[in-house]
Design an enzyme around this catalytic site. Structure first.
Site, PDB file in Angstrom:
ATOM      1  N   MET A   1       1.238  -1.284  -0.075  1.00  0.00           N
ATOM      2  CA  MET A   1       0.592  -0.279  -0.196  1.00  0.00           C
ATOM      3  C   MET A   1       0.830   1.347   0.132  1.00  0.00           C
ATOM      4  O   MET A   1       2.004   1.277   0.885  1.00  0.00           O
ATOM      5  CB  MET A   1      -0.936  -0.015   1.306  1.00  0.00           C
ATOM      6  N   CYS A   2       0.274   2.651  -0.385  1.00  0.00           N
ATOM      7  CA  CYS A   2       1.201   3.600  -0.599  1.00  0.00           C
ATOM      8  C   CYS A   2       1.209   4.395   0.320  1.00  0.00           C
ATOM      9  O   CYS A   2       0.487   3.619   1.860  1.00  0.00           O
ATOM     10  CB  CYS A   2       0.400   4.447  -1.355  1.00  0.00           C
TER      11      CYS A   2
END
Lengths: 341, 341, 341, 341
Positions: free
Chosen positions: D1-2
């Site tokens: 995930m970012c």
């Protein structure tokens, strides 16, 4: 710090089984590296490279290695994923980079190649900026012009080339490559000492001519531990459970496959044996595996009570390396190949 | 061969008006280059770079240039297109690469920077592999370690740095930069001669400290023509017709804008004057423009009947660059263009 | 506009002989393209791709193509140069891009692949933004999710997939692929007409399943000329003079090699025959070459006095395509419209 | 995930102080991310982006954001490091990517921009392939053609644009942006439900028009925790100890700086407050900060005994986010922080 893997087999391996499919391949090690010494930047996302020799010797194509490199991370490289499904080779070097010196550039990606030779490095030459000029000054013109990037590693490769009687030779003896490797390390130590560099250098090097493989686990210190290095051997390396769970099988006594890697490529601990600090590992053209101490002033005998800082469980390692295979060989006889596992 | 452009103005230019919007900007020259000497590979698609100084001198940010480079072609670089719409600067260097030596790498993209200085090159050092070692050997340790890539151009910059009394100085006189440039060319000529290089080198160099700009149009030959170099000056540079048609307007005698470029950036020929082969162009901090012959053994006087191979005779024909002016060079009059030959 | 090349041979070609070594390969065409229609931006520097099938059918590896793409220009791609020296294949697609629509991204590089199929395009779908939604709406869910980039070309490929009875099939008849190609063009014409697009589309498409190859030279106009397309056939394709001078040799009547390319790959004009506008070229699995008119409202018979704007020397072409070579292979074994040149 | 970070200040921040210098900036979070939910691939090395508005409103340059993106990792991007030293902005979005869907491409790098608007996302739309077609079908033609890449995030941005009365408007009220954000989430929930997607979506979105900022911490589940989101506010954000150790200072009651980030940017825990799951945070043009619950079927009141799986209870424990404040949200008082729950 970087990660690398070496595969040598009597049969070619499809690159994907080595590089992209195993859940603990060096590509996955790129972001889940558990054994490294350098905790400052725990990712190998600064490019990668893979080099291999043809499965079938082709007069036209020659026996020079092919190199594929990229500055984008290995784990998301569509070309690598596609090529790895198609290419097979009996001798492969794979490398993921985490920059210590050198910019993000294809010129700085390992492995490096010259003629039949291929080279890679995991570690760092301490105080490299203090010794780079002297190192370059001692290269022949040909070898000087080989260097394209700005890493310590590529310069170490150039130095190794300069230690060979003829770096463009069509064949090399295992012994010749071994000696060039030892000379390279010795020269780097001289340069460091004379430049007053006190920090130890990490010199996990490997070189091959497509026939023999020479790898070192080395640190220029009596007190610190070198960067990790492991090997595994067997008859087949295959996926035993979905999701990239691979293991090395030993169907019989033959050694069809030998792998050397910064970290075990599988979670089967019994498959992997740690290479001792300040040792050289040699894979001969006929698939014998030798482990040879590099006996210089930084060598500490396994029987020496002065342990290194980071105790890597030599006892445990001894347990894994069965006496027959492991203990016998590591009595450092100089100038002699030892211990075929 | 490469292309470059220099902008210096009393007011900042928005980079897009210089780089991305004009239909004959260096980006478009990247694929429509009409005047180049090297016809082998007529595209400048091997990366590009732009460097600029801040509009407003900011104590915190300092007066060091900012560099943006890319290995993908300039004409399709989304970041360049977006940044060029936002950034303004009174002093800009732009460069597109067509590799002659050096691999495709950010390390090899011009302009190069060191402290306050910025440098770029259009051309090639003949027989560079024969003189690289000697060149590097004569650099100070600091300057030696500046070099990151593998181009002749970056080494020429390092050589120029080594010709300065203090390359890290906070300010330079115009004269100091001029002399370093002349010394750089002279030294490269000595190296080439002593290495037995007979092919001429093309040395269109430019350097700036953010105040003065020194550019050369030079070839180490009495017979051949140097790579092209032009300049234009005026009060405003703007789009007069849709589709990127720009021109330089001269509202009055003031020289608010001076541009130097490998090729004219507009199709208005009257706006551009060719710089004579083996001349140096100087833009002073106060926007005077001087043209000074580089008088060495490769210099051919404009009055010499032994013409070079490719005589462009653009400026001479127009009488703009009169011999008379050449004799009284480095006495800048303020607020007036100086064309001193 | 882009360039492409197709190679199909009874023996594998080393990719370098097709892509990197010939002085007029598509890589060199990338910056020296002489026949293109679009003069606005005469370089193909916006990435490239090459796709190929294995020389030896390998059960494990399957017969799916391998694709290598890059956003940096082909002429300076170290990986391409190295891989091309090692890889051999009997069926190769090569493509260099000059963007008309679509950003600079690996997702937008041709050839595109799906299962056994590989596709590329030279040209442009006029008014694509006006028909994209309708095109996508008519795709199956599977095919809809194939599209990764933002080009008209990839959408045309998706449309072609949707015209196949089963795009994931293990084999296709030549006829099936031909029909899907014709349906694709017909559907794009309907979309364009209903969206009120008047500008003609350039549809030089090619598709293969690793056995048959279907290529079109097509424009949705009765008046304009399509983008160029040529073919050559013979027994060997090799270098006859240093410097990348290649030619096709015809040792006997056998057609061991068929190449189709946007422009001739050699300077031997007699080796190349132009494919007529609005024709489809088919290479069958057994190496027969058929040329079949695409007869729709944009078709103009060669005997029609209403010539297209750019007369491509049909007479000469006819002279070059000798009956012996052309008519023999095209004995329509498969119920098809024929026309063999 | 970012990971992402938002900066809004009454004074511009030099980007380096936000992005490259702090030892726990999102760039360093790229490889040392401690709070993420997704443990499968713990690196954000799949590209990054930064977007910013000009410090000084410039009629010519307009108030559209400038975006700089890259597919190479942020931590080794020479251009980012150089640009960040030069550029100052009062409103900055920064984002590092770890791909969940979408290929490695500039088209897929956040933030995305359209007119005055800028958007980014941390999380993932569950079952996106099942709802993508329907989502696209409901977009206007203009907004449909905005989408260039293949990520769920960019489609979510397009959906948000379609919820605005006029996405090309020259100005937006804070309320308009808030409502569009709520509508976007609600519509995605409807799509997911109707497509039978049961896995929850992680929707940490943020959007700005250069004046207001709207960010969400949201998950479409009553049981699971959303991806983390924190904020900090104060008067100065500066380095208090060498090595990139930054902290937020609060000299007085004024809120000159508000930062929102996936993870705290400093190791000073007291500087950071966690935003509650399924809440929206609003920064008004006049620097008021509001926290507003997103009350739908996935909302769980802080007083509800049915705790989520991973209760961080950071803010609640500190009593900073009292329920009382939550009830009177969107009435900004000037010059005072608003923590409305």
């Amino acid at each position: 710090m970087c990660r690398f893997v070496i595969y040598k087999g009597t049969s070619p391996v499809q690159l994907s089984h080595l590089l992209t499919r195993p859940c603990h391949s060096i590509i996955n090690q790129a972001f889940d590296s558990r054994l490294r010494l350098d905790h400052r930047r725990p990712i190998n996302g600064d490019g990668f490279g893979v080099g291999w020799y043809d499965s079938v010797h082709d007069e036209e194509l020659g026996s020079q290695p092919c190199i594929f490199t990229s500055v984008t991370p290995a784990w998301n490289n569509a070309n690598l994923i596609r090529l790895a499904e198609k290419i097979k080779s009996p001798l492969v070097f794979g490398h993921v980079r985490a920059t210590t010196t050198g910019s993000l550039s294809l010129d700085n990606c390992h492995p490096f190649a010259y003629g039949k030779l291929m080279f890679m490095h995991n570690g760092g030459i301490a105080g490299f900026h203090l010794i780079k000029r002297r190192l370059q000054a001692n290269l022949s013109d040909d070898v000087f012009n080989v260097v394209q990037g700005n890493t310590d590693s590529e310069c170490a490769f150039a130095l190794l080339l300069s230690k060979l009687p003829d770096p463009k030779a069509k064949s090399f003896t295992t012994r010749t490559l071994q000696q060039a490797m030892l000379d390279t390390i010795a020269t780097l130590n001289v340069y460091a000492e004379e430049a007053g560099v006190s920090e130890p250098s990490l010199m996990n090097f490997c070189v091959t001519d497509g026939e023999s493989v020479i790898a070192t686990r080395y640190i220029s210190s009596r007190h610190d531990e070198a960067a990790s290095l492991w090997f595994s051997s067997g008859t087949t390396f295959s996926e035993y459970a979905p999701g990239g769970h691979y293991r090395m099988a030993k169907a019989d006594k033959r050694e069809n496959i030998i792998m050397i890697a910064s970290e075990p490529l599988t979670f089967e601990k019994a498959d992997w044996m740690e290479i001792r600090t300040n040792n050289m590992v040699v894979i001969t053209p006929k698939m014998n595996l030798l482990q040879i101490p590099i006996v210089d002033k930084f060598y500490v005998s396994p029987s020496d009570p002065a342990a290194r800082n980071r105790d890597t469980d030599f006892a445990a390692a001894k347990g894994l390396l069965s006496p027959r295979k492991a203990l016998a060989p590591v009595q450092p006889r100089e100038n002699a190949p030892q211990l075929s596992i």
